[in-house]
Design a protein around this motif. Structure first.
Motif, PDB file in Angstrom:
ATOM      1  N   SER A 268       0.831  -1.208   0.000  1.00  0.00           N
ATOM      2  CA  SER A 268       0.000   0.000   0.000  1.00  0.00           C
ATOM      3  C   SER A 268       0.864   1.257   0.000  1.00  0.00           C
ATOM      4  O   SER A 268       0.537   2.249  -0.658  1.00  0.00           O
ATOM      5  CB  SER A 268      -0.927   0.007   1.223  1.00  0.00           C
ATOM      6  OG  SER A 268      -0.190   0.159   2.437  1.00  0.00           O
ATOM      7  N   GLN A 269       1.999   1.205   0.732  1.00  0.00           N
ATOM      8  CA  GLN A 269       2.901   2.355   0.734  1.00  0.00           C
ATOM      9  C   GLN A 269       3.525   2.561  -0.639  1.00  0.00           C
ATOM     10  O   GLN A 269       3.662   3.695  -1.111  1.00  0.00           O
ATOM     11  CB  GLN A 269       4.005   2.151   1.794  1.00  0.00           C
ATOM     12  CG  GLN A 269       3.498   2.123   3.218  1.00  0.00           C
ATOM     13  CD  GLN A 269       2.741   3.391   3.579  1.00  0.00           C
ATOM     14  OE1 GLN A 269       3.277   4.489   3.491  1.00  0.00           O
ATOM     15  NE2 GLN A 269       1.479   3.237   3.985  1.00  0.00           N
ATOM     16  N   ILE A 273       3.309   5.879  -3.220  1.00  0.00           N
ATOM     17  CA  ILE A 273       4.468   6.507  -3.875  1.00  0.00           C
ATOM     18  C   ILE A 273       4.287   6.493  -5.389  1.00  0.00           C
ATOM     19  O   ILE A 273       4.572   7.479  -6.081  1.00  0.00           O
ATOM     20  CB  ILE A 273       5.764   5.773  -3.469  1.00  0.00           C
ATOM     21  CG1 ILE A 273       6.029   5.948  -1.980  1.00  0.00           C
ATOM     22  CG2 ILE A 273       6.946   6.295  -4.287  1.00  0.00           C
ATOM     23  CD1 ILE A 273       7.139   5.060  -1.441  1.00  0.00           C
ATOM     24  N   ARG A 274       3.803   5.353  -5.933  1.00  0.00           N
ATOM     25  CA  ARG A 274       3.592   5.266  -7.376  1.00  0.00           C
ATOM     26  C   ARG A 274       2.541   6.273  -7.834  1.00  0.00           C
ATOM     27  O   ARG A 274       2.646   6.836  -8.934  1.00  0.00           O
ATOM     28  CB  ARG A 274       3.179   3.845  -7.750  1.00  0.00           C
ATOM     29  CG  ARG A 274       4.316   2.833  -7.644  1.00  0.00           C
ATOM     30  CD  ARG A 274       3.789   1.415  -7.656  1.00  0.00           C
ATOM     31  NE  ARG A 274       4.867   0.434  -7.538  1.00  0.00           N
ATOM     32  CZ  ARG A 274       4.692  -0.826  -7.130  1.00  0.00           C
ATOM     33  NH1 ARG A 274       3.479  -1.253  -6.812  1.00  0.00           N
ATOM     34  NH2 ARG A 274       5.724  -1.646  -7.043  1.00  0.00           N
ATOM     35  N   HIS A 276       2.028   9.215  -6.527  1.00  0.00           N
ATOM     36  CA  HIS A 276       2.728  10.507  -6.596  1.00  0.00           C
ATOM     37  C   HIS A 276       3.585  10.592  -7.860  1.00  0.00           C
ATOM     38  O   HIS A 276       3.658  11.654  -8.505  1.00  0.00           O
ATOM     39  CB  HIS A 276       3.599  10.710  -5.358  1.00  0.00           C
ATOM     40  CG  HIS A 276       2.817  10.914  -4.087  1.00  0.00           C
ATOM     41  ND1 HIS A 276       1.670  11.670  -4.043  1.00  0.00           N
ATOM     42  CD2 HIS A 276       3.011  10.448  -2.831  1.00  0.00           C
ATOM     43  CE1 HIS A 276       1.201  11.689  -2.799  1.00  0.00           C
ATOM     44  NE2 HIS A 276       1.994  10.940  -2.043  1.00  0.00           N
ATOM     45  N   ILE A 277       4.244   9.477  -8.191  1.00  0.00           N
ATOM     46  CA  ILE A 277       5.060   9.454  -9.414  1.00  0.00           C
ATOM     47  C   ILE A 277       4.188   9.720 -10.633  1.00  0.00           C
ATOM     48  O   ILE A 277       4.559  10.490 -11.535  1.00  0.00           O
ATOM     49  CB  ILE A 277       5.800   8.110  -9.546  1.00  0.00           C
ATOM     50  CG1 ILE A 277       6.898   7.994  -8.480  1.00  0.00           C
ATOM     51  CG2 ILE A 277       6.418   7.965 -10.943  1.00  0.00           C
ATOM     52  CD1 ILE A 277       7.566   6.635  -8.427  1.00  0.00           C
ATOM     53  N   ASP A 278       3.003   9.104 -10.675  1.00  0.00           N
ATOM     54  CA  ASP A 278       2.095   9.323 -11.805  1.00  0.00           C
ATOM     55  C   ASP A 278       1.707  10.803 -11.917  1.00  0.00           C
ATOM     56  O   ASP A 278       1.635  11.364 -13.018  1.00  0.00           O
ATOM     57  CB  ASP A 278       0.833   8.466 -11.645  1.00  0.00           C
ATOM     58  CG  ASP A 278       1.117   6.977 -11.820  1.00  0.00           C
ATOM     59  OD1 ASP A 278       2.194   6.641 -12.358  1.00  0.00           O
ATOM     60  OD2 ASP A 278       0.268   6.166 -11.408  1.00  0.00           O
ATOM     61  N   GLU A 279       1.436  11.432 -10.771  1.00  0.00           N
ATOM     62  CA  GLU A 279       1.082  12.853 -10.780  1.00  0.00           C
ATOM     63  C   GLU A 279       2.224  13.707 -11.323  1.00  0.00           C
ATOM     64  O   GLU A 279       2.014  14.612 -12.144  1.00  0.00           O
ATOM     65  CB  GLU A 279       0.718  13.310  -9.363  1.00  0.00           C
ATOM     66  CG  GLU A 279      -0.574  12.715  -8.823  1.00  0.00           C
ATOM     67  CD  GLU A 279      -0.792  13.072  -7.370  1.00  0.00           C
ATOM     68  OE1 GLU A 279      -0.069  13.953  -6.858  1.00  0.00           O
ATOM     69  OE2 GLU A 279      -1.678  12.477  -6.728  1.00  0.00           O
ATOM     70  N   VAL A 280       3.444  13.413 -10.856  1.00  0.00           N
ATOM     71  CA  VAL A 280       4.604  14.180 -11.316  1.00  0.00           C
ATOM     72  C   VAL A 280       4.844  13.953 -12.804  1.00  0.00           C
ATOM     73  O   VAL A 280       5.182  14.882 -13.548  1.00  0.00           O
ATOM     74  CB  VAL A 280       5.857  13.808 -10.487  1.00  0.00           C
ATOM     75  CG1 VAL A 280       7.099  14.456 -11.082  1.00  0.00           C
ATOM     76  CG2 VAL A 280       5.680  14.234  -9.037  1.00  0.00           C
ATOM     77  N   ASP A 281       4.655  12.698 -13.263  1.00  0.00           N
ATOM     78  CA  ASP A 281       4.833  12.416 -14.690  1.00  0.00           C
ATOM     79  C   ASP A 281       3.867  13.240 -15.539  1.00  0.00           C
ATOM     80  O   ASP A 281       4.230  13.746 -16.611  1.00  0.00           O
ATOM     81  CB  ASP A 281       4.631  10.921 -14.967  1.00  0.00           C
ATOM     82  CG  ASP A 281       5.812  10.078 -14.538  1.00  0.00           C
ATOM     83  OD1 ASP A 281       6.868  10.659 -14.226  1.00  0.00           O
ATOM     84  OD2 ASP A 281       5.687   8.833 -14.515  1.00  0.00           O
TER      85      ASP A 281
END
Length: 364
Positions: A268-269, A273-274, A276-281
């Motif tokens: 779940s953690q 994080i993934r 957040h990575i998608d948002e930044v991408d």
């Protein structure tokens, strides 16, 4: 492609798998001593160069057919299987006559579809394991094409070997690993076993461990590593070969990672994080879109004022400043150089499109 799982090949017992042995077969004594020590350490698949395609003439290009009886003898003596590089139907025929049943196609052969097809034709009706090394240059399509040709010949025990790519700008590796290319191959064809060749990537003994660990971390299926009983006296590639005992020590240092997380909390953690990575991408792509719109504006301006697309001074400024900005942001400057090379190429392409529209309009 119809490919058998590595576990079903009938020649590998463990994971990750290892094919190890000298860069070149040199003498009966060197071969016997090296294979004997590797066999004592538990290695079952031995690699060795018989025909060695070299970049320049007058380099040692292997002993050729004279070495095949020696290989046949050590296979029987130490109960191992031998793997060699083949670059022609003649090589395939000679190797089979001497009981060699594992082949790989080298990087210089992979670049030539005619050569690969000739080898594929010679393999029809023969059930042997075959590995295909990546081409010398970073061309995924050539690599895939070579694998397809061998597979269409009926070879289902088919694997790929990542040995790095030529890059005259690389000051660290003999051949740049360019990890994204083998990972793209693995993404498209997850059924194809993928081995790493840290010897040819590294070119130096001290780099073999970190390259090998990176390959394991990226879920490679195994390795092909050069090992010589007395590396400093090797007739070819002495700097990148390990003694059998050093090789065994290196393997003990490798850390195998688990392929996935079974713990629900940790998973779940990772998902957070993934996310957040998608948002930044997405933000990165939005920023890139804004940049390309500005590039189009610059192209329109150049078109109206009859200005050349490529501005050397401007590009020098970009190429020098962006890696410096990267350093300040603790980002690898070499990565940023490659990134802006790609961005610059796309910027040139977009401006060329704008110029082409102008030229078509002037001729209509």
């Amino acid at each position: 492609m119809e490919i058998k799982r590595l576990n079903d090949w009938g020649i590998f017992d463990n994971h990750p798998v290892f094919m190890v042995g000298p860069c070149s077969v040199e003498t009966p004594e060197q071969l016997d001593n090296t294979v004997g020590e590797l066999a004592r350490l538990g290695f079952k698949i031995i690699r060795g160069g018989v025909w060695k395609p070299r970049t320049r003439p007058n380099s040692f290009e292997g002993l050729g057919s004279i070495a095949l009886p020696w290989i046949q003898e050590v296979q029987s003596k130490y109960n191992v299987q031998f793997a060699i590089e083949v670059a022609s139907p003649y090589h395939v025929e000679e190797a089979l006559e001497h009981g060699i049943r594992v082949f790989w196609i080298g990087a210089r052969s992979t670049v030539n579809p005619f050569t690969v097809q000739e080898i594929a034709n010679s393999l029809k009706g023969i059930d042997v394991p075959v590995f295909v090394k990546n081409p010398v240059n970073p061309d995924l399509a050539l690599w895939i094409g070579a694998l397809e040709r061998i597979n269409q010949a009926g070879i289902t025990r088919l694997g790929a070997i990542h040995r790095g790519f030529s890059n005259f700008n690389d000051k660290v590796y003999r051949n740049s690993p360019t990890w994204q290319i083998p990972l793209e191959l693995k993404t498209r064809y997850p059924q194809i076993p993928l081995l790493n060749d840290p010897s040819h990537i590294s070119g130096r003994r001290d780099l073999i461990l970190p390259v090998s660990q990176m390959a394991l971390d990226l879920n490679f299926d195994g390795f092909i590593i050069e090992s010589h009983i007395d590396p400093d006296k090797a007739w070819s590639d002495s700097a990148q070969q390990l003694t059998p005992s050093d090789l065994a020590g290196l393997i003990q240092q490798l850390q195998t990672r688990i392929p996935s997380v079974d713990n629900p909390f940790l998973e779940s953690q990772l998902e957070i994080i993934r996310g957040h990575i998608d948002e930044v991408d997405r933000e990165l792509l939005e920023i890139l879109s804004r940049r390309m719109k500005l590039v189009e504006k610059a192209g329109e301006y150049k078109k109206l004022n009859n200005v050349a697309i490529f501005q050397m001074e401007r590009w020098k400024k970009v190429f020098e400043s962006r890696p410096e900005w990267a350093k300040a942001l603790q980002i690898n400057p070499e990565f940023v150089k490659e990134l802006f090379d790609i961005i610059h190429s796309e910027s040139i392409r977009k401006q060329e499109e704008i110029m082409e529209v102008k030229n078509k309009g002037s001729h209509s």
